[in-house]
Design an enzyme around this catalytic site. Structure first.
Site, PDB file in Angstrom:
ATOM      1  N   ASP A   7       0.180  -1.116  -0.030  1.00 39.54           N
ATOM      2  CA  ASP A   7      -0.011   0.037   0.056  1.00 39.54           C
ATOM      3  C   ASP A   7       0.782   1.187   0.372  1.00 39.54           C
ATOM      4  O   ASP A   7       2.533   1.153  -0.382  1.00 39.54           O
ATOM      5  CB  ASP A   7      -0.609  -0.255   1.382  1.00 39.54           C
ATOM      6  CG  ASP A   7      -0.161  -0.216   2.695  1.00 39.54           C
ATOM      7  OD1 ASP A   7       0.813   0.259   2.227  1.00 39.54           O
ATOM      8  OD2 ASP A   7      -1.156   0.335   3.620  1.00 39.54           O
ATOM      9  N   CYS A  64       3.480  -3.245   3.856  1.00 39.39           N
ATOM     10  CA  CYS A  64       2.918  -1.892   3.825  1.00 39.39           C
ATOM     11  C   CYS A  64       3.337  -1.267   5.837  1.00 39.39           C
ATOM     12  O   CYS A  64       5.094  -1.669   5.842  1.00 39.39           O
ATOM     13  CB  CYS A  64       1.099  -2.057   4.725  1.00 39.39           C
ATOM     14  SG  CYS A  64       0.708  -3.594   5.909  1.00 39.39           S
ATOM     15  N   THR A  66       2.614  -1.151   9.034  1.00 41.21           N
ATOM     16  CA  THR A  66       3.118  -2.156   9.881  1.00 41.21           C
ATOM     17  C   THR A  66       4.090  -3.528   9.500  1.00 41.21           C
ATOM     18  O   THR A  66       4.289  -4.435  10.282  1.00 41.21           O
ATOM     19  CB  THR A  66       2.569  -2.825  10.622  1.00 41.21           C
ATOM     20  OG1 THR A  66       0.955  -3.285  10.408  1.00 41.21           O
ATOM     21  CG2 THR A  66       1.494  -1.458  11.826  1.00 41.21           C
ATOM     22  N   GLY A  67       3.146  -4.340   8.394  1.00 39.24           N
ATOM     23  CA  GLY A  67       2.747  -5.709   7.620  1.00 39.24           C
ATOM     24  C   GLY A  67       1.819  -5.683   8.554  1.00 39.24           C
ATOM     25  O   GLY A  67       1.400  -7.438   7.841  1.00 39.24           O
ATOM     26  N   HIS A  97      10.542 -23.818   8.655  1.00 35.21           N
ATOM     27  CA  HIS A  97       9.638 -25.102   9.128  1.00 35.21           C
ATOM     28  C   HIS A  97       7.908 -24.397   9.180  1.00 35.21           C
ATOM     29  O   HIS A  97       6.842 -25.631   9.324  1.00 35.21           O
ATOM     30  CB  HIS A  97       9.474 -24.731  10.826  1.00 35.21           C
ATOM     31  CG  HIS A  97      10.516 -24.285  11.405  1.00 35.21           C
ATOM     32  ND1 HIS A  97      10.562 -24.888  13.273  1.00 35.21           N
ATOM     33  CD2 HIS A  97      11.739 -24.901  11.372  1.00 35.21           C
ATOM     34  CE1 HIS A  97      11.540 -24.614  13.691  1.00 35.21           C
ATOM     35  NE2 HIS A  97      12.424 -24.956  12.665  1.00 35.21           N
ATOM     36  N   ASN A  98       6.894 -23.205   8.379  1.00 35.92           N
ATOM     37  CA  ASN A  98       6.308 -23.241   7.934  1.00 35.92           C
ATOM     38  C   ASN A  98       5.934 -23.766   6.321  1.00 35.92           C
ATOM     39  O   ASN A  98       5.044 -23.284   5.693  1.00 35.92           O
ATOM     40  CB  ASN A  98       5.517 -21.323   8.313  1.00 35.92           C
ATOM     41  CG  ASN A  98       6.390 -21.221  10.047  1.00 35.92           C
ATOM     42  OD1 ASN A  98       6.807 -20.458   9.825  1.00 35.92           O
ATOM     43  ND2 ASN A  98       5.315 -22.244  10.784  1.00 35.92           N
ATOM     44  N   ARG A 132       7.955 -33.647  10.475  1.00 32.38           N
ATOM     45  CA  ARG A 132       6.476 -33.111  11.642  1.00 32.38           C
ATOM     46  C   ARG A 132       6.277 -31.434  10.430  1.00 32.38           C
ATOM     47  O   ARG A 132       5.241 -31.158  11.209  1.00 32.38           O
ATOM     48  CB  ARG A 132       7.557 -33.105  12.689  1.00 32.38           C
ATOM     49  CG  ARG A 132       8.734 -32.356  12.169  1.00 32.38           C
ATOM     50  CD  ARG A 132       9.440 -32.306  13.686  1.00 32.38           C
ATOM     51  NE  ARG A 132      10.826 -31.929  13.268  1.00 32.38           N
ATOM     52  CZ  ARG A 132      11.497 -31.049  14.427  1.00 32.38           C
ATOM     53  NH1 ARG A 132      11.030 -30.633  15.141  1.00 32.38           N
ATOM     54  NH2 ARG A 132      12.788 -30.536  13.439  1.00 32.38           N
ATOM     55  N   HIS A 133       6.841 -31.015   9.974  1.00 34.18           N
ATOM     56  CA  HIS A 133       6.877 -29.580   9.498  1.00 34.18           C
ATOM     57  C   HIS A 133       5.827 -29.599   8.485  1.00 34.18           C
ATOM     58  O   HIS A 133       5.147 -29.141   8.270  1.00 34.18           O
ATOM     59  CB  HIS A 133       7.919 -28.957   9.468  1.00 34.18           C
ATOM     60  CG  HIS A 133       9.312 -28.624  10.201  1.00 34.18           C
ATOM     61  ND1 HIS A 133       8.752 -27.652  11.406  1.00 34.18           N
ATOM     62  CD2 HIS A 133      10.246 -28.562  10.487  1.00 34.18           C
ATOM     63  CE1 HIS A 133       9.519 -27.934  12.637  1.00 34.18           C
ATOM     64  NE2 HIS A 133      10.468 -28.120  11.543  1.00 34.18           N
ATOM     65  N   ARG A 136       2.593 -29.963   9.683  1.00 30.62           N
ATOM     66  CA  ARG A 136       1.801 -29.557  10.829  1.00 30.62           C
ATOM     67  C   ARG A 136       1.250 -28.219   9.901  1.00 30.62           C
ATOM     68  O   ARG A 136       0.031 -27.595   9.544  1.00 30.62           O
ATOM     69  CB  ARG A 136       2.506 -29.081  11.899  1.00 30.62           C
ATOM     70  CG  ARG A 136       2.994 -29.330  13.063  1.00 30.62           C
ATOM     71  CD  ARG A 136       4.349 -29.261  14.132  1.00 30.62           C
ATOM     72  NE  ARG A 136       4.974 -29.844  14.394  1.00 30.62           N
ATOM     73  CZ  ARG A 136       5.901 -29.859  15.226  1.00 30.62           C
ATOM     74  NH1 ARG A 136       7.233 -29.143  14.569  1.00 30.62           N
ATOM     75  NH2 ARG A 136       6.104 -31.732  16.275  1.00 30.62           N
TER      76      ARG A 136
HETATM   77  C1  RB5 Z   1      -2.033   2.811   6.390  1.00 33.66           C
HETATM   78  O1  RB5 Z   1      -1.512   4.098   7.189  1.00 33.66           O
HETATM   79  C2  RB5 Z   1      -1.632   1.217   8.046  1.00 33.66           C
HETATM   80  O2  RB5 Z   1      -2.599   1.505   7.910  1.00 33.66           O
HETATM   81  C3  RB5 Z   1      -0.855   0.142   6.720  1.00 33.66           C
HETATM   82  O3  RB5 Z   1      -0.034   1.016   5.882  1.00 33.66           O
HETATM   83  C4  RB5 Z   1      -0.911  -1.110   7.308  1.00 33.66           C
HETATM   84  O4  RB5 Z   1       0.019  -0.335   8.223  1.00 33.66           O
HETATM   85  C5  RB5 Z   1      -2.015  -1.349   8.406  1.00 33.66           C
HETATM   86  O5  RB5 Z   1      -1.620  -2.542   8.840  1.00 33.66           O
END
Ligand code: RB5
Length: 143
Positions: A7, A64, A66-67, A97-98, A132-133, A136
């Site tokens: 984003d 994004c 925070t991701g 693992h995943n 085992r992975h 899961r």
């Molecule tokens: C956008 O402002 C922000 O909410 C987005 O990039 C993200 O962090 C959402 O999880």
């Protein structure tokens, strides 16, 4: 083929990741966003996730702010295991693992240098193929 998406919050880091993939000679497809204009992370998270689930892309990288939001959105697509990583240990472990097929990064959390190391760790670590992975992961897919 690596699917890449973000984003507006992840736009600059996504571009840096694309340049990095180019330098490594890796094929990628940029699913957007293509500007700093405010947009909705689920649109890009799901576009990349659907391309990975369909086999159009082998793996994905999503960014994004925070991701978190973009990884939650990607994980709604069946067959997707999107892992939000803020360190190389987690990036390595989630491949081993995943068998994570999408890496999610928070552009407001990690700097570009660390993010690119995390990308390299994620892309260069194979799945362990350990029984085992596998068991899961199969349980994750159970509905
Ligand atoms: C956008 O402002 C922000 O909410 C987005 O990039 C993200 O962090 C959402 O999880």
């Amino acid at each position: 083929m690596i699917g890449v998406g973000s984003d507006h919050g992840g736009f600059e880091l996504k571009n840096a990741i694309c340049r990095h993939l180019e330098q490594r000679g890796l094929d990628y497809k940029d699913f957007g966003t293509y500007s700093n204009e405010s947009c909705d992370y689920p649109d890009y998270g799901k576009a990349v996730a659907k391309a990975v689930a369909a086999g159009e892309c082998d793996s994905g990288i999503l960014v994004c702010g925070t991701g978190i939001g973009i990884s939650i959105a990607a994980n709604k697509v069946p067959g997707i295991r999107a892992a939000l990583c803020g360190d190389c240990f987690s990036a390595e472990a989630t491949r081993l693992h995943n068998d994570a097929n999408i890496l999610a990064l928070g552009a407001r959390v990690v700097g570009e240098g660390l993010a690119l190391k995390i990308v390299d760790t994620f892309l260069d670590t194979p799945f362990s193929n350990d029984e085992r992975h596998k068991r899961r992961i199969a349980k994750i897919e159970d509905r």
